[in-house]
Enzyme design. Structure first.
Site, PDB file in Angstrom:
ATOM      1  N   TYR A 151       0.831  -1.210   0.114  1.00 29.92           N
ATOM      2  CA  TYR A 151       0.168   0.093   0.134  1.00 29.92           C
ATOM      3  C   TYR A 151       0.862   1.236  -0.017  1.00 29.92           C
ATOM      4  CZ  TYR A 151      -4.183  -2.501   0.350  1.00 29.92           C
ATOM      5  OH  TYR A 151      -5.425  -3.146   0.226  1.00 29.92           O
TER       6      TYR A 151
ATOM      7  N   LYS B 154       1.597 -14.556   5.329  1.00 31.55           N
ATOM      8  CA  LYS B 154       2.137 -15.399   4.040  1.00 31.55           C
ATOM      9  C   LYS B 154       3.437 -15.573   3.970  1.00 31.55           C
ATOM     10  CE  LYS B 154       0.643 -17.382   0.360  1.00 31.55           C
ATOM     11  NZ  LYS B 154      -0.180 -18.872   0.428  1.00 31.55           N
TER      12      LYS B 154
ATOM     13  N   ASP C 192      -3.946 -18.234   3.695  1.00 30.89           N
ATOM     14  CA  ASP C 192      -4.777 -18.923   2.974  1.00 30.89           C
ATOM     15  C   ASP C 192      -5.697 -20.026   3.923  1.00 30.89           C
ATOM     16  OD1 ASP C 192      -2.122 -19.579   1.844  1.00 30.89           O
ATOM     17  OD2 ASP C 192      -2.924 -21.304   2.411  1.00 30.89           O
TER      18      ASP C 192
ATOM     19  N   ASP D 253      -6.956  -6.120   4.645  1.00 29.17           N
ATOM     20  CA  ASP D 253      -7.683  -5.616   3.641  1.00 29.17           C
ATOM     21  C   ASP D 253      -8.754  -6.710   3.109  1.00 29.17           C
ATOM     22  OD1 ASP D 253      -9.198  -4.060   1.979  1.00 29.17           O
ATOM     23  OD2 ASP D 253      -7.661  -3.521   0.553  1.00 29.17           O
TER      24      ASP D 253
END
Ligand code: NAP
Length: 415
Positions: free
Chosen positions: A160, A227, A281, A305
């Site tokens: 971002y 992740k 995930d 987000d």
């Protein structure tokens, strides 16, 4: 009234102060508001009436909010020629707690997003989104009442930061050549390239805020969602820095999952907080399949987000999701949806996101009686199926009401 400031300072209120690491809230605090673009004015008008009624109900006139309008977005641009006047940023800093409706993202004009700019200018590093089910709200979950989580999303780093180069541009080609030739990592010369900077400081202050919140509110666990199996030096580092912080600052209050089994035979010691981590995930599966196992979630910007909106869907969608952007000493509460411009000035959309953000704001101010009263009144109105179009279309036998009529229904519930 006016003292030469670019906004009118109410004479019947005082600023909130930040002392000893806590907000000091007077009985009549000045709270700046940005009504927002598109449907913003509709939902703001409804929200401010409901908040004032809840405060009056809880404190019988002893406390009250002195609202102060500050400008951002289209209204600011029309009046000042600027999308985000410096005076608005200054008011958010000076008065410390503020609330805003949704803002249009200007196309062109050099601002990528007003919301991102606000967060970066004020260094509002944590985006906090509580996700809690209100009985009666249509939900795709069979047991939506099991969803009760709070997401702490890092707000200032990660992809971002907007550091990226378009495929085919001279800079992208030069950068691809540098990475390929100097750093020995092959990048195609025709690639678009983005950068994902994440720091120990940025990650740890977010995890600290999540742990502090969890301890203060007696939550059971904090999960670091990352992740890191793929992005080892960014998302993986976020996980490592999170555990490092817990070891260094919270050793006597936090137990990690490994310690739980190694030292406590899988039984959580009383009064401690569990710190665990999950890969992003699998996390998306688990919040659907086993929502009761998750409580406070701390995560980098992009994961945050996605998971915030995913979880909001489980309890009725973004029309029902509150949020706040915070640093140590400044908090800005906001509707989490956009401006929904096609419904502007129709008195149609659901004001619940902004009203629930106001509930968060009242809690943050320590005005829990008013927060509880407003939340209970909203829940009662919804249980009676007095709802705006978005919920009515998913319910049977609902009474569809306008934005302002939903506020009326909430105020009636306050008695
Ligand atoms: P949006 O304004 O959130 O609207 C998308 C759809 O979500 C609406 O058409 C409506 O769905 C539903 N919705 C949104 N708010 C609702 C409410 N209060 N009550 C009921 N339903 C609601 O998203 P967008 O159309 O992608 O974005 C429009 C503008 O908002 C853009 O300029 C965007 O940049 C900006 N934006 C601002 C913020 C912010 O200020 N925090 C956040 C996101 C987007 P249905 O039509 O299906 O009923």
């Amino acid at each position: 009234m006016s003292t030469g400031e670019p906004y009118e300072i109410p004479t019947d209120g005082e600023p909130i102060r930040w002392e000893h690491n806590a907000f000091q809230v007077p009985d009549h605090p000045i709270i700046p508001f940005i009504e927002g673009d598109g449907t913003g004015p509709d939902i703001w008008r409804a929200t401010v009436r409901a908040v004032d009624a809840a405060v009056a109900h809880a404190y019988s006139g002893r406390r009250g909010i002195a609202w102060m309008e500050v400008l951002a977005g289209e209204k600011a641009y029309k009046r000042t020629g600027q999308w985000l006047p410096e005076a608005t940023l200054e008011a958010a800093r000076r008065y410390r707690i503020s609330i805003k409706g949704p803002l249009t993202t200007p196309v062109g004009g050099g601002i990528r997003s007003l919301n991102v700019t606000l967060r970066q200018e004020l260094d509002l590093y944590a985006c906090v989104r509580p996700i809690r089910y209100i009985a009666g709200v249509p939900s795709p979950m069979r047991e939506a009442e099991k969803v009760d989580m709070v997401v702490f999303r890092e707000n200032t780093e990660d992809v971002y930061t907007g550091i990226e180069w378009q495929a085919g541009s001279e800079d992208a080609r030069r950068l691809a050549a540098f990475i390929t030739e100097e750093l020995k990592k092959p990048v195609s010369p025709d690639a678009g390239i983005g950068v994902k900077p994440m720091t120990r400081r940025g990650s740890q202050r977010l995890v600290r805020a999540a742990i502090e919140y969890a301890l203060h509110n007696r939550r059971r666990s904090v999960t670091l969602m990352h992740k890191g199996n793929i992005m080892k030096f960014t998302e993986g580092a976020f996980r490592e820095w999170g555990y490092e912080l817990a070891r260094e600052e919270y050793a006597d209050r936090v137990v990690t999952e490994d310690e739980l089994w190694e030292r406590y035979d899988g039984k959580m010691p009383a009064g401690r907080l569990l710190l665990k981590d999950r890969i992003a995930d699998i996390m998306f599966q688990q919040v659907l399949l086993r929502p009761t196992e998750y409580d406070v979630i701390a995560t980098p910007n992009l994961n945050g987000d996605y998971i915030s909106d995913g979880l909001a869907a489980q309890v009725g969608g973004v029309g029902m999701a509150p949020g706040a952007n915070m640093s140590d000493g400044i908090a800005m509460f906001e509707a989490t949806h956009g401006t929904a411009p096609k419904y502007a000035d129709l008195d149609k959309v659901n004001p619940s996101s902004l009203m629930l953000s106001a509930v968060m704001m009242l809690q943050h101010m320590g005005w829990n009686e008013a927060a509880d009263a407003l939340y209970a009144a909203m829940a009662a109105a919804i249980q009676q199926k007095t709802v705006t179009y978005d919920l009515a279309r998913l319910m049977t036998d609902a009474t569809e009401v306008k934005t302002s009529e939903f506020a009326d229904a909430v105020i009636r519930q306050l008695g």
